[in-house]
Structures are given as C-alpha cells and as structure tokens.
Design a protein around this motif. Structure first.
Motif, short mmCIF file in Angstrom:
data_model
loop_
_atom_site.label_atom_id
_atom_site.label_comp_id
_atom_site.label_asym_id
_atom_site.label_seq_id
_atom_site.Cartn_x
_atom_site.Cartn_y
_atom_site.Cartn_z
N ASP A 162 4.35 -6.27 -1.09
CA ASP A 162 4.90 -7.29 -1.73
C ASP A 162 5.45 -8.50 -0.94
O ASP A 162 6.60 -8.81 -0.79
CB ASP A 162 6.18 -6.90 -2.77
CG ASP A 162 5.48 -5.78 -3.96
OD1 ASP A 162 4.95 -6.31 -4.63
OD2 ASP A 162 5.58 -4.66 -3.64
N HIS B 268 4.03 -11.53 -0.90
CA HIS B 268 4.03 -12.69 -1.82
C HIS B 268 4.01 -14.32 -1.10
O HIS B 268 4.67 -15.07 -1.35
CB HIS B 268 5.01 -12.76 -2.96
CG HIS B 268 4.83 -11.70 -3.77
ND1 HIS B 268 3.99 -11.59 -4.86
CD2 HIS B 268 5.26 -10.46 -4.04
CE1 HIS B 268 3.85 -10.76 -5.53
NE2 HIS B 268 4.64 -10.02 -5.26
N ASP C 226 0.11 -7.03 -3.01
CA ASP C 226 0.81 -8.02 -3.37
C ASP C 226 0.98 -8.90 -1.65
O ASP C 226 2.06 -9.34 -1.63
CB ASP C 226 2.13 -7.90 -4.13
CG ASP C 226 1.63 -7.94 -5.43
OD1 ASP C 226 0.37 -7.88 -6.02
OD2 ASP C 226 2.58 -7.60 -6.21
N HIS D 245 -1.15 -9.00 -7.96
CA HIS D 245 -1.10 -10.35 -7.66
C HIS D 245 -2.40 -10.37 -6.75
O HIS D 245 -2.97 -11.81 -6.80
CB HIS D 245 -0.03 -10.88 -6.96
CG HIS D 245 1.06 -11.07 -7.92
ND1 HIS D 245 1.52 -12.09 -8.81
CD2 HIS D 245 2.04 -10.08 -8.60
CE1 HIS D 245 2.38 -11.80 -9.50
NE2 HIS D 245 2.70 -10.51 -9.51
N HIS E 136 -0.17 0.62 -4.98
CA HIS E 136 0.71 -0.37 -5.19
C HIS E 136 1.58 -0.14 -6.31
O HIS E 136 2.93 -0.42 -6.35
CB HIS E 136 0.16 -1.58 -5.31
CG HIS E 136 0.93 -2.92 -5.79
ND1 HIS E 136 1.57 -3.55 -4.96
CD2 HIS E 136 1.15 -3.48 -6.88
CE1 HIS E 136 2.10 -4.49 -5.41
NE2 HIS E 136 2.10 -4.60 -6.61
N HIS F 94 5.31 -2.77 -6.05
CA HIS F 94 5.31 -3.31 -7.10
C HIS F 94 6.83 -3.81 -7.87
O HIS F 94 6.88 -4.73 -8.57
CB HIS F 94 4.55 -2.33 -8.11
CG HIS F 94 3.94 -3.19 -9.29
ND1 HIS F 94 3.54 -4.43 -9.58
CD2 HIS F 94 3.81 -2.32 -10.71
CE1 HIS F 94 3.04 -4.29 -10.86
NE2 HIS F 94 3.15 -3.15 -11.18
N HIS G 137 9.52 -4.17 -6.54
CA HIS G 137 10.61 -5.11 -5.48
C HIS G 137 11.77 -4.51 -5.21
O HIS G 137 12.78 -5.06 -5.17
CB HIS G 137 10.34 -6.27 -5.91
CG HIS G 137 9.12 -7.23 -5.96
ND1 HIS G 137 8.87 -8.47 -5.65
CD2 HIS G 137 7.94 -6.54 -6.00
CE1 HIS G 137 7.59 -9.00 -6.08
NE2 HIS G 137 6.98 -7.89 -6.14
ZN ZN Z 1 4.84 -7.70 -6.34
#
Ligand code: ZN
Length: 233
Positions: free
Chosen positions: A8, A10, A36, A63, A115, A149, A151
């Motif tokens: 993650d 991002h 992600d 994502h 994930h 996923h 976080h």
């Molecule tokens: Zn995420």
C-alpha cells in the motif's frame, strides 16, 4: 533470508524513499510488495518505477487493478475514483502493462503473498481483526500469509491452541501501509522478516508528510487525501 515486505505505497514517493532508506540501513536479501503501488498519491510513475526496480516479488492491489478496470473503479468512493482517473492519465502504456501482468498471489519458501485475502483475492475482502484472520486459516497451506489492503499493521496467529506457542505456528501478517497508514500511526510502515533468526518486526519510519501532502494538493487531487496522511487515518 532477510525479507522486507512493503504494501500500500499509494504513490507516496516521500514515504517510499524513507522506507527504502531504512531497508538499506538494516539490510535485506529480498523485497516483496503486496500491491497498491499507485492510487491516492501524487507520484505513481516514480513509485511504480522504484518498486519495479527494487522488489523481486509483487502482487496486484485493487488500486493497481482500478487503473485498467473501470467497473472496479466505479465501486470506489468519490475521492478514490478521482485519483484512479488521474493516475491512469499519468501512467505510460508500459506502466499499465506492468500492472496488468501482476498476479493475485505469490508463494515461495512456505509463505503466501496476497493483497486482500488468501481465499478469492479478486473479491478484495478485508482482514481487520483476529476473528476474520481465523476465517481464512484453512484458505492457505503455507506457514505465513502476508496481506495488505486494510492499511493496519498486525500479526494474527491462526493456529488453534489452548495455550503455549510453538515455532511451527501459522500467522497472517499485515505489514501496514507505506504511503497511507490508517492505524493511527502516521509513520510509514513495513515488515521485516528474518527466516534464520525466526523473527518478524513491524518497522515505522518517519517521512516528510507535509511535502507528500502538498504535492497531492498541487496535483489537484482531493484535499482529504493529503490531510489523512497527517492523521494516519
Ligand atoms: Zn491500499
């Protein structure tokens, strides 16, 4: 083997740079990414290139998937839909092709990497708590299952026992989020596993949150994507 597990990211380059610096300081043999890589943040191109160059293993996150899958994107909240559209406009065809090529699951050395969940990862369900982790204890054969996923950094034992602990216990482990922690601690999060020493550590790394937030605002992305970095929510 010493393995760093990142998830993650991002598109938060400041957080990813800080985490890679920490990884280089502690020293690892391999890096695995739980997906992600993009979405929400202002540096999808740079983060994708860095993860691609530095990690030996990577699975797809929702994502990443939403960059090329419009029906999935429609299920997102408004700010995530906006950022997915913006991200798609930033990435090259080669970047998108790389995301499309990522698998849902990877397994090696008695460890599974996914994930969302080990069962039906394409449904993008979440494992937040101990009870949900128990539900998935029979959904994988490996000793360790790494998930992202949510976080939220956590370690759940999924070995049924009344008391005590043995070195063969099985676990579902979430290393937390590099680029958008939501467990109340705004520091970038990743996992460090040492298979020889038999240890796992959740590491939290300070990074320039204000810079990452300012870039999100400058890119015209939804302002809440910047403010939540400061809160770790
Ligand atoms: Zn995420």
């Amino acid at each position: 083997m010493r393995l760093a597990i990142i998830s993650d990211i991002h598109a938060n380059l400041e957080a990813l740079d800080a985490v890679f610096e920490d990884i280089d300081r502690v020293g690892v043999d391999r890096i695995a990414c739980l997906g992600d890589v993009v979405g929400y943040g202002a540096n999808p191109v740079e983060c994708l290139a860095l993860v691609r160059a530095r990690s030996q293993h990577c699975v797809v996150g929702n994502h990443d998937f939403a960059v090329f899958d419009k029906p999935l994107r429609k299920l997102f909240v408004a700010s995530a839909q906006k950022s997915a559209q913006w991200t798609e406009n930033q990435l090259s065809e080669a970047d998108v092709a790389w995301l499309k090529g990522l698998p849902y699951k990877l397994s090696f050395d008695n460890m599974l990497f996914v994930h969302s969940t080990p069962r039906d990862p394409e449904l993008w369900d979440y494992i937040f708590g101990h009870l949900e982790a128990q539900m998935y204890s029979n959904a994988f054969m490996e000793r360790l299952c790494f998930v992202g996923h949510s976080h939220h950094a956590h370690v759940h034992s999924v070995t049924p026992r009344v008391r005590g602990y043995t070195p063969t216990d099985r676990f579902i482990i979430n290393p937390g989020s590099v680029g958008q922690p939501r467990d109340g601690n705004p520091k970038a999060s990743y996992g460090l596993l040492d298979t020889v020493a038999g240890t796992y550590e959740n590491r939290r790394v300070e990074y320039d949150i204000e810079k990452a937030g300012a870039k999100i605002l400058a890119a015209g992305l939804p302002p809440n994507l910047a403010s939540r970095l400061r809160e770790g929510r």
